[in-house]
Design a protein around this motif. Structure first.
Motif, PDB file in Angstrom:
ATOM      1  N   ILE A   1     -46.053  -2.139   1.598  1.00 38.79           N
ATOM      2  CA  ILE A   1     -46.931  -1.023   1.202  1.00 38.79           C
ATOM      3  C   ILE A   1     -46.187   0.066   0.442  1.00 38.79           C
ATOM      4  O   ILE A   1     -46.779   1.090   0.102  1.00 38.79           O
ATOM      5  CB  ILE A   1     -47.630  -0.400   2.430  1.00 38.79           C
ATOM      6  N   ILE A   2     -44.910  -0.140   0.150  1.00 39.57           N
ATOM      7  CA  ILE A   2     -44.115   0.952  -0.408  1.00 39.57           C
ATOM      8  C   ILE A   2     -44.535   1.306  -1.839  1.00 39.57           C
ATOM      9  O   ILE A   2     -44.483   2.468  -2.238  1.00 39.57           O
ATOM     10  CB  ILE A   2     -42.608   0.624  -0.334  1.00 39.57           C
ATOM     11  N   LEU A   3     -44.989   0.323  -2.600  1.00 39.60           N
ATOM     12  CA  LEU A   3     -45.415   0.607  -3.972  1.00 39.60           C
ATOM     13  C   LEU A   3     -46.734   1.380  -3.985  1.00 39.60           C
ATOM     14  O   LEU A   3     -46.886   2.371  -4.702  1.00 39.60           O
ATOM     15  CB  LEU A   3     -45.543  -0.692  -4.769  1.00 39.60           C
ATOM     16  N   ILE A   4     -47.687   0.920  -3.181  1.00 39.60           N
ATOM     17  CA  ILE A   4     -48.978   1.591  -3.105  1.00 39.60           C
ATOM     18  C   ILE A   4     -48.822   3.003  -2.549  1.00 39.60           C
ATOM     19  O   ILE A   4     -49.462   3.958  -3.016  1.00 39.60           O
ATOM     20  CB  ILE A   4     -49.952   0.777  -2.227  1.00 39.60           C
ATOM     21  N   SER A   5     -47.957   3.156  -1.549  1.00 43.31           N
ATOM     22  CA  SER A   5     -47.790   4.463  -0.905  1.00 43.31           C
ATOM     23  C   SER A   5     -47.102   5.478  -1.808  1.00 43.31           C
ATOM     24  O   SER A   5     -47.155   6.683  -1.541  1.00 43.31           O
ATOM     25  CB  SER A   5     -47.000   4.302   0.397  1.00 43.31           C
ATOM     26  N   ASN A   6     -46.436   5.001  -2.849  1.00 44.27           N
ATOM     27  CA  ASN A   6     -45.786   5.895  -3.812  1.00 44.27           C
ATOM     28  C   ASN A   6     -46.426   5.767  -5.196  1.00 44.27           C
ATOM     29  O   ASN A   6     -45.760   5.978  -6.216  1.00 44.27           O
ATOM     30  CB  ASN A   6     -44.287   5.569  -3.893  1.00 44.27           C
TER      31      ASN A   6
ATOM     32  N   GLY B   1     -33.497  -0.676  -6.542  1.00 42.81           N
ATOM     33  CA  GLY B   1     -33.710  -0.634  -7.987  1.00 42.81           C
ATOM     34  C   GLY B   1     -34.993   0.018  -8.452  1.00 42.81           C
ATOM     35  O   GLY B   1     -35.034   0.617  -9.538  1.00 42.81           O
ATOM     36  N   ILE B   2     -36.065  -0.059  -7.647  1.00 47.24           N
ATOM     37  CA  ILE B   2     -37.367   0.441  -8.091  1.00 47.24           C
ATOM     38  C   ILE B   2     -37.347   1.925  -8.472  1.00 47.24           C
ATOM     39  O   ILE B   2     -37.805   2.304  -9.562  1.00 47.24           O
ATOM     40  CB  ILE B   2     -38.445   0.158  -7.036  1.00 47.24           C
TER      41      ILE B   2
ATOM     42  N   TYR C   1     -35.933   8.269  -1.840  1.00 47.40           N
ATOM     43  CA  TYR C   1     -35.278   8.103  -0.542  1.00 47.40           C
ATOM     44  C   TYR C   1     -36.079   7.181   0.373  1.00 47.40           C
ATOM     45  O   TYR C   1     -35.518   6.529   1.257  1.00 47.40           O
ATOM     46  CB  TYR C   1     -35.059   9.457   0.128  1.00 47.40           C
ATOM     47  N   ALA C   2     -37.400   7.116   0.160  1.00 47.47           N
ATOM     48  CA  ALA C   2     -38.227   6.189   0.946  1.00 47.47           C
ATOM     49  C   ALA C   2     -37.871   4.740   0.627  1.00 47.47           C
ATOM     50  O   ALA C   2     -38.133   3.838   1.436  1.00 47.47           O
ATOM     51  CB  ALA C   2     -39.707   6.439   0.663  1.00 47.47           C
ATOM     52  N   PHE C   3     -37.274   4.500  -0.533  1.00 43.02           N
ATOM     53  CA  PHE C   3     -36.796   3.178  -0.919  1.00 43.02           C
ATOM     54  C   PHE C   3     -35.335   2.977  -0.509  1.00 43.02           C
ATOM     55  O   PHE C   3     -34.956   1.898  -0.044  1.00 43.02           O
ATOM     56  CB  PHE C   3     -36.909   2.991  -2.439  1.00 43.02           C
ATOM     57  N   PHE C   4     -34.533   3.997  -0.681  1.00 39.51           N
ATOM     58  CA  PHE C   4     -33.096   3.856  -0.452  1.00 39.51           C
ATOM     59  C   PHE C   4     -32.754   3.621   1.019  1.00 39.51           C
ATOM     60  O   PHE C   4     -31.827   2.879   1.333  1.00 39.51           O
ATOM     61  CB  PHE C   4     -32.351   5.099  -0.949  1.00 39.51           C
TER      62      PHE C   4
END
Length: 404
Positions: free
Chosen positions: A21-26, A85-86, A159-162
């Motif tokens: 869900i990380i793409l949708i949430s950001n 990377g995103i 930071y939510a990705f890192f």
């Protein structure tokens, strides 16, 4: 003996729950960064599905040939690269390529983890498989909290990705140090145990119950993919919720998943077979989606989102548990085939629903989701019928053998 190995594999899926869900949430940050729209983000999500779709069958065979460990390790590394990377991607094209890498990595995790868990927990296959979903649900539920914390601190959204990327990399290093069961030894042991006989009265037929389970792999993936992508949009566009509050629908959805899989982990050991759950859950999903479509109140939709999460949790994992039980000689291969269907859903659902969203009527997407639940139910009823026939045959045969 293999508890550390199991812990490492479950951690991978805890983090994968965030990835899902990380793409949708950001979405707001990413659409600005890449100069695209919500449909463009759904196509990036579809790229993850493409990566899965293209590699599931191959990686399933590699899992049976070379073992589970190399694939699980590669999956952790690939997802770490994707997450790191995103936020740094300078263009949409680079992000698309990273999404393909994530799909291949996800495929590797599935091809190595599910057969590996069957071999680590041979007496609790259903519970061990569904716990994968429990850890995914926990990660899915935690990510919105992490994102809100980062936003409240006015920190860079990346930071939510890192943070999960760093955890994936640490787990990648950890997995090198643990021992996996020898898949060849396990298969030989099973073969010796059943020498001269079959596990069932007649051999399961992949063209019948196998195919139905593959369809369930598609519909189950489609159901939770659609819900995860479009519940926040439904909240904003239909219910008039703010962006922050609409993301909370995913938290209710995740809470339902967590409760469901924890309950299943207990019930599957003593009271339920996976095939029974495959029948019950699509009914709950269908009713919950009808409520979302007809009772358009934020409070009611929040409760219904909980039950959508509850009833879609673990279906894919239970389908894998069932297919590996029926076709146990080729666990990695049949896992790859079923997961290919899931990968196809990961590609098709974002694309199809992305096109549906352009009509401006998000409700159409959830009507489509309801239809998926009905298809899954029909296939589950057929599998239930066939499974009972095979199992009853085996029990009857064993009884006669003892009586003789």
């Amino acid at each position: 003996m293999y508890m550390k190995t199991g812990a490492g594999m479950y951690l991978n899926y805890f983090l994968l729950g965030m990835v899902n869900i990380i793409l949708i949430s950001n979405m707001t940050s990413l659409t600005t960064q890449w100069s695209t729209d919500s449909a463009g983000i759904s196509y990036i999500i579809a790229a993850i599905g493409i990566g899965k779709l293209l590699t599931y069958a191959l990686l399933g065979r590699l899992s049976d040939k070379f073992g589970r460990k190399p694939l699980v390790i590669f999956g952790a590394l690939g997802l770490a690269i994707f997450l790191a990377g995103i936020p740094l991607s300078p263009s949409y094209q680079v992000a698309f390529a990273l999404a393909l890498v994530a799909g291949v990595a996800n495929s590797a995790l599935d091809a190595g983890t599910y057969p590996g868990l069957v071999e680590i927990f041979p007496k609790s296959i259903g519970s061990a498989s569904v716990m994968v979903k429990a850890f995914m649900a926990a990660g899915t539920g935690l990510l919105p909290i992490l994102i809100l914390f980062i936003a409240n601190q006015n920190m860079f959204y990346g930071y939510a990705f890192f943070i999960p990327a760093a955890l994936y990399f640490l787990n990648f290093l950890f997995l090198f140090t643990v021992t996996f069961p020898n898949h060849r030894t396990v298969q030989t042991s099973e073969g010796a145990q059943d020498a001269g006989s079959t596990k069932f009265l007649s051999e399961p037929n992949f063209k019948k119950e196998g195919f139905a389970l593959v369809v369930i792999g598609f519909t189950s993936t489609g159901l939770f993919t659609v819900a995860q992508i479009w519940l926040p949009s439904f909240g904003q566009q239909v219910l008039g919720m703010t962006e922050v509050n609409s993301i909370k629908l995913l938290s209710y959805y995740s809470a339902g998943m967590i409760l469901s899989v924890l309950t299943l982990a207990v019930l599957l050991k003593k009271f339920l077979r996976p095939v029974t759950v495959l029948v019950i859950y699509p009914i709950i999903t269908f009713i919950s989606i009808l409520i979302i479509l007809t009772v358009r109140l934020p409070e009611i939709v929040s409760v219904a989102s909980f039950f959508v999460g509850f009833s879609t949790a673990g279906i894919f994992q239970l389908a894998i548990a069932t297919i590996t039980e029926l076709f146990w000689r080729k666990k990695g291969t049949v896992t790859g085939i079923l997961a290919t269907a899931g990968g196809l859903a990961s590609v098709v659902m974002p694309l199809v629903t992305g096109l549906m969203s352009k009509t401006g009527n998000i409700s159409i997407i959830f009507i489509f989701d309801a239809i998926l639940s009905v298809i899954g139910l029909v296939c589950a009823l057929f599998v239930f019928y066939r499974y009972r026939k095979l199992i009853n045959g085996r029990i009857g045969k064993a009884f006669k053998k003892r009586a003789g």
